[in-house]
Design a protein around this motif. Structure first.
Motif, PDB file in Angstrom:
ATOM      1  N   ASP A  56       0.835  -1.193   0.000  1.00 59.13           N
ATOM      2  CA  ASP A  56       0.000   0.000   0.000  1.00 59.13           C
ATOM      3  C   ASP A  56       0.873   1.247   0.000  1.00 59.13           C
ATOM      4  N   VAL A  68      -3.621  10.950 -12.056  1.00 58.79           N
ATOM      5  CA  VAL A  68      -3.337   9.540 -11.775  1.00 58.79           C
ATOM      6  C   VAL A  68      -4.371   8.667 -12.477  1.00 58.79           C
ATOM      7  N   LEU A  70      -5.692   5.002 -12.568  1.00 65.42           N
ATOM      8  CA  LEU A  70      -5.658   3.964 -11.542  1.00 65.42           C
ATOM      9  C   LEU A  70      -6.548   2.789 -11.947  1.00 65.42           C
ATOM     10  N   ILE A 130      -3.130   4.515  -2.546  1.00 67.43           N
ATOM     11  CA  ILE A 130      -3.036   3.584  -3.671  1.00 67.43           C
ATOM     12  C   ILE A 130      -2.818   2.182  -3.106  1.00 67.43           C
ATOM     13  N   CYS A 134      -2.601  -2.171  -7.293  1.00 69.95           N
ATOM     14  CA  CYS A 134      -3.425  -1.309  -8.142  1.00 69.95           C
ATOM     15  C   CYS A 134      -2.509  -0.554  -9.095  1.00 69.95           C
ATOM     16  N   HIS A 136      -0.934   1.983 -11.671  1.00 67.95           N
ATOM     17  CA  HIS A 136      -1.144   3.418 -11.781  1.00 67.95           C
ATOM     18  C   HIS A 136      -0.106   4.057 -12.695  1.00 67.95           C
ATOM     19  N   ASN A 157       5.835  10.225  -1.359  1.00 66.12           N
ATOM     20  CA  ASN A 157       5.019   9.052  -1.062  1.00 66.12           C
ATOM     21  C   ASN A 157       5.655   8.246   0.060  1.00 66.12           C
TER      22      ASN A 157
END
Length: 222
Positions: A56, A68, A70, A130, A134, A136, A157
């Motif tokens: 994550d 983004v 996604l 996110i 997933c 992206h 991030n």
């Protein structure tokens, strides 16, 4: 430019906000990455290609805007990830082109997967969660606000602890084997590090005992 700035002044200033984010969401520090403050800095219109992470993540936008694209985690295998044995490219990246991502070509199978994408525009001061696996694609926008051009785009991030059981169902067979192998290697390295730490601590205790000299009982026994 990507760099961990956790030990810099900027990283230290951002750390409390990231820690609060973890507390409010229940996210825990990643065992390997720890209190990472990963900076992404670049010009407007720069694009980070379609990929996924096995943990994550949260993306915090500090300057400019980012768009983004996604996908749900279930889409990853259908986004044509690079095989493990591919040269000069990681298996966590997709072979889908930007044109195909926009719906141009790729065949009916890929089109069905691409149809499941969603797009988010991240403004300054906003954060995006996110989930693991997933896929992206992230692009810096030309404008930081309507009619205001952006001179640069800056975000940070952090990766968070993620149960491997949430990751493995979404990986192709070769990537799943590689991922599980990496977990085993990390576990072995952690065990070795812990053993070395215990050895060092034990040696430190012996050195302290030697420096204190013989005990009263020991002296009388001689």
């Amino acid at each position: 430019v990507q760099h961990d700035i956790s030990t810099s002044e900027a990283g230290r200033r951002l750390a409390p906000a990231l820690a609060e984010l973890g507390e409010r969401t229940g996210l825990q520090l990643h065992a390997q990455h720890g209190a990472l403050v990963n900076m992404w800095w670049g010009p407007p219109c720069h694009t980070e290609p379609l990929h996924m992470d096995c943990c994550d993540g949260t993306l915090l936008q500090l300057r400019g805007r980012k768009r983004v694209v996604l996908f749900p985690a279930r889409c990853w295998a259908g986004l044509r990830p690079f095989p493990v044995e591919a040269e000069r490219q990681l298996w966590a990246f997709s072979r889908v082109s930007r044109a195909e991502l926009a719906g141009e070509g790729g065949g009916a199978g890929l089109a069905a997967v691409v149809a499941q994408k969603m797009e988010v525009v991240l403004d300054e001061g906003e954060a995006l969660y996110i989930p693991a696996c997933c896929a992206h694609e992230i692009s810096g926008e030309r404008e930081r606000a309507k009619g205001v051009l952006s001179d640069h785009v800056l975000s940070v991030n952090r990766f968070w602890a993620t149960d491997a059981a949430r990751v493995t169902p979404h990986l192709p067979d070769d990537a799943r084997a590689e991922f599980l192998k990496s977990l085993t290697a990390k576990a072995g390295a952690s065990a070795s590090a812990r053993a070395a730490e215990v050895d060092a601590r034990t040696e430190g205790i012996w050195e302290l005992m030697r420096s204190l000299g013989p005990t009263k009982e020991g002296a009388e026994g001689r």
